[in-house]
Scaffold this motif. Structure first.
Motif, mmCIF file in Angstrom:
data_model
loop_
_atom_site.group_PDB
_atom_site.id
_atom_site.type_symbol
_atom_site.label_atom_id
_atom_site.label_comp_id
_atom_site.label_asym_id
_atom_site.label_seq_id
_atom_site.Cartn_x
_atom_site.Cartn_y
_atom_site.Cartn_z
ATOM 1 N N LEU B 16 0.616 -0.910 -0.079
ATOM 2 C CA LEU B 16 -0.033 0.111 -0.005
ATOM 3 C C LEU B 16 0.822 1.133 -0.109
ATOM 4 N N THR B 17 0.169 2.441 -0.125
ATOM 5 C CA THR B 17 1.248 3.578 -0.211
ATOM 6 C C THR B 17 0.643 4.222 1.310
ATOM 7 N N ALA B 18 1.602 4.806 2.191
ATOM 8 C CA ALA B 18 1.351 5.434 3.136
ATOM 9 C C ALA B 18 2.536 6.607 3.446
ATOM 10 N N HIS B 19 1.913 7.803 4.103
ATOM 11 C CA HIS B 19 2.645 8.934 4.334
ATOM 12 C C HIS B 19 2.515 9.370 5.731
ATOM 13 N N LEU B 20 3.743 9.583 6.182
ATOM 14 C CA LEU B 20 3.824 10.262 7.649
ATOM 15 C C LEU B 20 4.360 11.694 7.506
ATOM 16 N N PRO B 21 3.379 12.825 7.948
ATOM 17 C CA PRO B 21 4.013 14.093 7.798
ATOM 18 C C PRO B 21 4.932 14.435 8.682
ATOM 19 N N LEU B 22 5.622 15.471 8.377
ATOM 20 C CA LEU B 22 6.911 15.956 9.201
ATOM 21 C C LEU B 22 6.435 16.114 10.818
ATOM 22 N N ALA B 23 7.307 15.300 11.490
ATOM 23 C CA ALA B 23 7.239 15.308 12.885
ATOM 24 C C ALA B 23 8.461 14.824 13.481
ATOM 25 N N THR B 24 8.715 14.818 15.023
ATOM 26 C CA THR B 24 9.510 14.396 15.527
ATOM 27 C C THR B 24 9.436 12.906 15.999
ATOM 28 N N ARG B 25 10.391 12.088 15.575
ATOM 29 C CA ARG B 25 10.122 10.499 15.738
ATOM 30 C C ARG B 25 11.636 9.882 15.979
ATOM 31 N N LEU B 26 11.364 8.514 16.548
ATOM 32 C CA LEU B 26 12.573 7.749 16.892
ATOM 33 C C LEU B 26 12.611 6.886 15.458
ATOM 34 N N LEU B 27 13.768 6.931 14.957
ATOM 35 C CA LEU B 27 14.097 6.055 13.890
ATOM 36 C C LEU B 27 15.260 4.781 14.589
ATOM 37 N N VAL B 28 15.088 3.602 14.377
ATOM 38 C CA VAL B 28 15.830 2.610 14.741
ATOM 39 C C VAL B 28 16.272 1.869 13.584
ATOM 40 N N VAL B 29 17.483 1.771 13.070
ATOM 41 C CA VAL B 29 17.962 0.958 12.149
ATOM 42 C C VAL B 29 18.718 -0.247 12.670
ATOM 43 N N LYS B 30 18.467 -1.440 12.363
ATOM 44 C CA LYS B 30 18.894 -2.682 13.031
ATOM 45 C C LYS B 30 20.119 -2.943 12.202
ATOM 46 N N ASN B 31 20.998 -3.954 12.573
ATOM 47 C CA ASN B 31 22.084 -4.538 11.775
ATOM 48 C C ASN B 31 21.672 -5.230 10.521
ATOM 49 N N ASP B 32 20.701 -5.835 10.527
ATOM 50 C CA ASP B 32 20.353 -6.397 9.386
ATOM 51 C C ASP B 32 19.595 -5.180 8.132
ATOM 52 N N GLY B 33 19.683 -4.018 8.548
ATOM 53 C CA GLY B 33 19.199 -2.701 7.753
ATOM 54 C C GLY B 33 17.854 -2.473 7.805
ATOM 55 N N SER B 34 17.108 -3.167 8.668
ATOM 56 C CA SER B 34 15.693 -3.175 8.700
ATOM 57 C C SER B 34 15.476 -1.701 9.675
ATOM 58 N N VAL B 35 14.429 -1.020 9.397
ATOM 59 C CA VAL B 35 14.033 0.170 10.117
ATOM 60 C C VAL B 35 12.737 0.152 10.542
ATOM 61 N N LEU B 36 12.725 0.716 11.725
ATOM 62 C CA LEU B 36 11.473 0.793 12.684
ATOM 63 C C LEU B 36 11.230 2.470 12.883
ATOM 64 N N VAL B 37 10.091 2.895 12.490
ATOM 65 C CA VAL B 37 9.875 4.341 12.688
ATOM 66 C C VAL B 37 8.817 4.495 13.916
ATOM 67 N N HIS B 38 9.252 5.055 15.045
ATOM 68 C CA HIS B 38 8.319 4.994 16.174
ATOM 69 C C HIS B 38 7.902 6.427 16.592
ATOM 70 N N SER B 39 6.676 6.508 17.165
ATOM 71 C CA SER B 39 6.289 7.878 17.895
ATOM 72 C C SER B 39 6.313 7.460 19.119
ATOM 73 N N ASP B 40 5.825 8.557 20.164
ATOM 74 C CA ASP B 40 5.876 8.380 21.546
ATOM 75 C C ASP B 40 4.442 7.952 22.036
ATOM 76 N N GLY B 41 4.020 6.863 21.532
ATOM 77 C CA GLY B 41 2.829 6.331 21.761
ATOM 78 C C GLY B 41 2.177 5.337 21.047
ATOM 79 N N GLY B 42 1.073 4.830 21.273
ATOM 80 C CA GLY B 42 0.582 3.742 20.436
ATOM 81 C C GLY B 42 1.079 2.524 21.153
ATOM 82 N N SER B 43 1.280 1.165 20.437
ATOM 83 C CA SER B 43 1.515 0.172 21.000
ATOM 84 C C SER B 43 3.081 -0.408 20.393
#
Lengths: 231, 231
Positions: B16-43
């Motif tokens: 699907l296509t999804a968009h996150l507007p400009l905001a402050t977030r945590l980006l986690v880049v793991k060793n295998d290259g995978s990436v997580l984009v987390h906000s300060d809430g949710g699950s």
DNA sequence: AATTAGATCTCGACT
DNA sequence: AGTCGAGGTCTAATT
């Protein structure tokens, strides 16, 4: 948000019990108190976690834990259930806190809903002379994705999935059973439409006289683009 | 593992296509290259992510992106599919890298397997004089959780779920259909056993002559404890 | 609030 | 490698 990289061991007690042996991990504590325990691999699912609403309290390690090397202990308790996470910190290697603020959230463009809309708009891709009765045709056990009529005027129920699996066929079968009890509609035949249909699902569907149609999302979008350019 | 806290916007293009507007977030880049984009809430689910295997390349922002304030741009490309994540970094507020090493992994103690074991051991909770034939009774379409006999010697197939939903009833129905074709077993009746049974599932089961039993995990464990203390 | 169906599901087990 | 079932599923929409 609070980020901690630490050598730690973690125990979860709740719907199941789970234990993470001592190792170096990332601990994320979010503003709502929820905690994620991530390793440096795997997918987005943490090794262990606590969902909000919950509270984190830091306690002294027990003498046994201190003996084993623990310098601090987090107890993360869910506010609604009796789920509990116990994190034993042995060595904090990095720590950083930052206020991120509220996130504006994700803007999505769904697939199954879009597929349904596209197929309803171009129902003739199922056959020459076919006509749409309606999308989300309501029945006692739920809505049928698409109800339409073939060139001869016979009713056809269409179930749409992104990935066609066996439970989708079961669902369509239940709808067909119900629809065929209505003398105004019967006989109703079925079409199982998906971008990809699993062999088992195809076999079951075929066995029940349900036609399988593989949908090409890009092609449907293409038709859509061409037609909107023409008209 | 690389941690970045940044003002960023994110676009996902794939299933699907999804968009996150400009905001402050945590980006986690793991060793295998995978990436997580987390906000300060949710699950525990990230706002957006890329699963491994994938590769991250840092590119110059386009003139338009630079105009809008982007100072760098990550392109995270999945190696197997054509899923792609594009992260526009506007301001890096914190950055830290750390080698976590390989994680020893989670030690779990499951629930459904345990429920099955407990119920098999205390099959008399289903009825006076009932006897176990066997757990995981194999059929052509898969194993039946428990096969047992009631006080009169009639065969009963038991399907166990933690949460009883409609597809569990369908599964048991398929087993019963198959088992009843075997003259040595027929007639076989069914029991749908779960810690919690959804109304629709209960209705469907009852309609098909399948008995519903709500399992009390703690009570079963209690019986187990009492009996192990007695013997 | 409770229920239901979908998910960029993820994850493990088994064939 | 593909398939199937389960998940501490989570999540959003609908009743």
């Amino acid at each position: 948000m609070r980020l901690v990289i630490a050598r730690c061991s973690v125990d979860y007690l709740g719907r199941l019990t789970a234990h993470l042996p001592l190792a170096t991990r990332l601990l994320v504590v979010k503003n709502d108190g929820s905690v994620l325990v991530h390793s440096d691999g795997g997918s987005y699912k943490p090794l262990n976690w606590m969902s909000p609403p919950c509270t984190l309290v830091e306690v002294e390690p027990t003498p046994e834990e201190a003996e084993a090397g623990a310098t601090a202990c987090w107890i993360v308790q869910n506010a609604k259930s009796d789920d509990r996470l116990r994190v034993q910190l042995h060595e904090v290697l990095h720590e950083h806190s930052h206020d991120l603020g509220v996130d504006p959230g994700l803007v999505k463009d769904g697939v199954e809903a879009h597929l349904q809309k596209l197929l309803a708009e171009h129902i003739h891709t199922l056959g020459e002379g076919w006509t749409l009765v309606r999308r989300e045709f309501m029945t006692a056990i739920g809505p049928v994705d698409i109800l339409c009529k073939d060139a001869s005027g016979a009713t056809v129920a269409v179930e749409i999935k992104r990935r066609g699996e066996i439970d989708g066929v079961e669902q369509l079968t239940r709808y067909l059973e119900l629809l065929n009890r209505d003398p105004l509609l019967a006989p109703v035949t079925g079409i199982f439409a998906a971008q990809e249909i699993k062999p088992q699902a195809r076999t079951l569907a075929t066995d029940r006289g349900i036609r399988c149609v593989t949908l090409d999302y890009d092609a449907l979008r293409g038709i859509d683009d061409i037609e909107s350019r023409l008209f």
